[in-house]
Design an enzyme around this catalytic site. Structure first.
Site: not given
Ligand code: TEU
Length: 562
Positions: A99, A207, A337-338
């Site tokens: 990542d 990211d 994971h999001d």
């Molecule tokens: O996620 C970016 C992003 O778009 C997320 O914030 C998304 O909108 C949100 O989680 C949806 O609920 C990336 C990574 O995947 C995330 O885990 C990080 O928290 C974020 O960037 C900041 O690095």
């Protein structure tokens, strides 16, 4: 010279290291834990392993806040462990993708510590610093330099009392944004990336990479109702120099290297922009993560959950399939994971959990693009039964809860939204067996194991030939053995049907007809009757008596040659 489009017939598996396998009993997953499960991943058949961040980090956002890009956080292991992981994975024909989190660093990164030391710091301009809004007192409500909101609630600017200036952070205040206008920042990032490639890593998942170019005028944006008085952070996406920066990165890091994979996470990216980003002629990235299909059940923001409308979902996938058919390439994902677990979101995680998990996997994997499997998706893992706010760990959810309650929202309503859409649903430990902590750890897990691990786990799935796991192995095998899956063109069918997802893939004389019933009731699929004489390549029920009717959550893949 390997085929530089190898990823078209590859399947990527995402590991969230905190939740995959703990090897030292501290209740947190780690790199030696991942190594211990490489045989499992090899048997699943995946080609690439994407690791969410394992770098040194205060873990404010579970590693997406990096304080040292060159080292591994002791909670996850050591550089030697990563070298071992890369070596062991390569012997199994599995590539490793790291990542890359360079839109922001941690506020504990040496660069930011130096920058915050004062306006005279040589690193000050490595971040975005601005005085209060004209005519406003530093610290006064609304004095932030712009009205941009943070993705984790509140403003995207924090006041540094010592200098009286604000610094920008589109995510948490412990994730200050890097200033990519500064060439020294870009060169430092490229050098770091080259070092990881020299260590044997095979690519990067980047990211929020479309956030790195901001409009230097730092204008206000229209206020978003769900974030009032702030604007949606996503509005900074795809700034004026984004293509210039990604082409420069490609020249400085990837040119002359082959068999790599680069995927850019790009909230808010459009098809037109994605075609530019992923056109091989332009040498930017191989593919992007777009968000249309994972924002499809968002009303006024992600916490305002709306029911899925299948025709809207199909229209979105159909646009992206057509939009990148000639130029560019799609990534395909339901989970990461999001995002909450898809079987709970768009399927049925009760009576028809296995049927719907197989249907959702089949429909996704047989589109044109590179599929991503998120840890546990291949088991049909579900959302978790979080009871109270104390059960949550994710900064986005905890900040939203605090802000919503402070704004007077009903606690049960807010908790309900967190249970449905919270990121922690994806982050409960991987379920390896039915033992106390699902075989994830001998210690106390950092977040509770889903109690349904007694039934849903790798050990049980392996032993059950009808499990979701064996269905995913079959899907991955199809992408490796059937050229039509990787290279065939795509044609949506039954586009206006609110119950059935259907499409055809064609390559030369070979055609596949793919169907998925997105409901728990029987659904008509008249067109399938025309394929009754074709080979039924894959399904999640026994062979149908009536080809024109789909059983609850049924999926079928018909194959015709010639
Ligand atoms: O996620 C970016 C992003 O778009 C997320 O914030 C998304 O909108 C949100 O989680 C949806 O609920 C990336 C990574 O995947 C995330 O885990 C990080 O928290 C974020 O960037 C900041 O690095």
């Amino acid at each position: 010279m390997t085929d530089d489009q190898w990823f078209k017939s590859a399947v990527v598996y995402q590991v969230y290291p905190r939740s995959f396998q703990d090897s030292d009993g501290d209740g947190i997953g780690d790199v030696p834990g991942v190594i211990s499960r490489l045989d499992y991943l090899q048997q699943l058949g995946i080609d690439v392993l994407w690791l969410s961040p394992i770098y040194t980090s205060p873990q404010d956002d579970n590693g997406y806040d990096i304080s040292d890009y060159q080292d591994i956080d002791p909670v996850f292991g050591t550089l030697a462990d990563v070298d071992e992981l890369v070596a062991q994975a390569h012997t199994r024909g599995i590539r490793i993708v790291m990542d890359l989190v360079v839109n922001h660093t941690s506020d504990e990164h040496a660069w930011f510590v130096d920058a915050r030391s004062g306006p005279e710091s040589a690193k000050r301009d490595w971040y975005w610093w601005r005085p209060p809004r004209d005519g406003m007192e530093a610290g006064a409500p609304g004095a932030e330099p712009t009205n941009w909101g943070s993705a984790f609630s509140g403003p995207a600017w924090t006041l540094d009392e010592a200098s009286g200036e604000y610094y920008l952070h589109l995510f948490s205040r412990k994730q200050p944004d890097l200033n990519w206008e500064n060439a020294a920042v870009r060169e430092a990032v490229y050098a770091m990336m080259r070092r990881w490639l020299e260590r044997g890593v095979d690519g990067f998942r980047m990211d929020v990479i479309n956030f790195i170019s901001k409009d230097p005028a730092l204008p206000d944006y229209p206020v978003s109702p769900s974030r009032a008085p702030y604007a949606e952070p996503g509005q900074v996406s795809c700034g004026p120099r984004i293509h210039e920066f990604l082409q420069e990165m490609h020249r400085a890091v990837f040119a002359g290297r082959d068999a790599l994979l680069t995927v850019g996470e790009m909230p808010g990216v459009t098809i037109e922009e994605a075609r530019l980003f992923t056109d091989p002629e332009r040498a930017e990235v191989d593919m992007v993560f777009q968000f249309e299909h994972v924002d499809i059940d968002h009303g006024d923001g992600k916490w305002d959950v709306r029911p899925l409308q299948l025709t809207a979902l199909k229209a979105s996938f159909g646009r992206w399939q057509a939009g990148l058919a000639e130029r560019g390439w799609n990534s395909l994902y339901w989970n990461n994971h999001d995002q909450p677990r898809v079987v709970s979101r768009f399927g049925d995680d009760g009576e028809h959990r296995v049927h719907s998990a197989k249907m959702l996997g089949t429909v996704l994997h047989l589109h044109r693009g590179t599929p991503y499997v998120y840890e546990g998706e291949e088991l049909g893992m579900t959302n978790a039964p979080f009871a109270a706010i104390e059960d949550f760990r994710d900064i986005e959810s905890l900040n939203h809860y605090a802000a919503a309650i402070a704004a007077g929202q009903d606690q049960d309503h807010v908790l309900g939204a967190l249970r449905t859409m919270g990121r922690d649903n994806a982050r409960t430990p991987m379920q390896w067996d039915g033992s106390a902590h699902a075989g994830f750890t001998t210690g106390t897990p950092w977040i509770a194991v889903n109690p349904n691990h007694a039934e849903i786990n790798v050990e049980a799935a392996r032993a059950d030939p009808d499990s979701v796991l064996h269905h995913y192995r079959r899907l991955i095998e199809l992408r490796h053995t059937e050229p039509v899956v990787a290279h065939g063109d795509f044609e949506m069918r039954m586009a206006d049907d609110e119950h059935v997802y259907a499409f055809v893939r064609r390559l030369g004389d070979v055609a596949l007809f793919v169907l998925g019933n997105f409901t728990g009731a029987e659904a008509a699929a008249g067109e399938a009757a025309e394929w009754a004489d074709a080979e039924l390549l894959l399904g999640n029920y026994d062979a149908p008596q009536d080809h024109g009717t789909l059983r609850p959550w049924e999926t079928r893949v018909y194959r015709r040659d010639g």
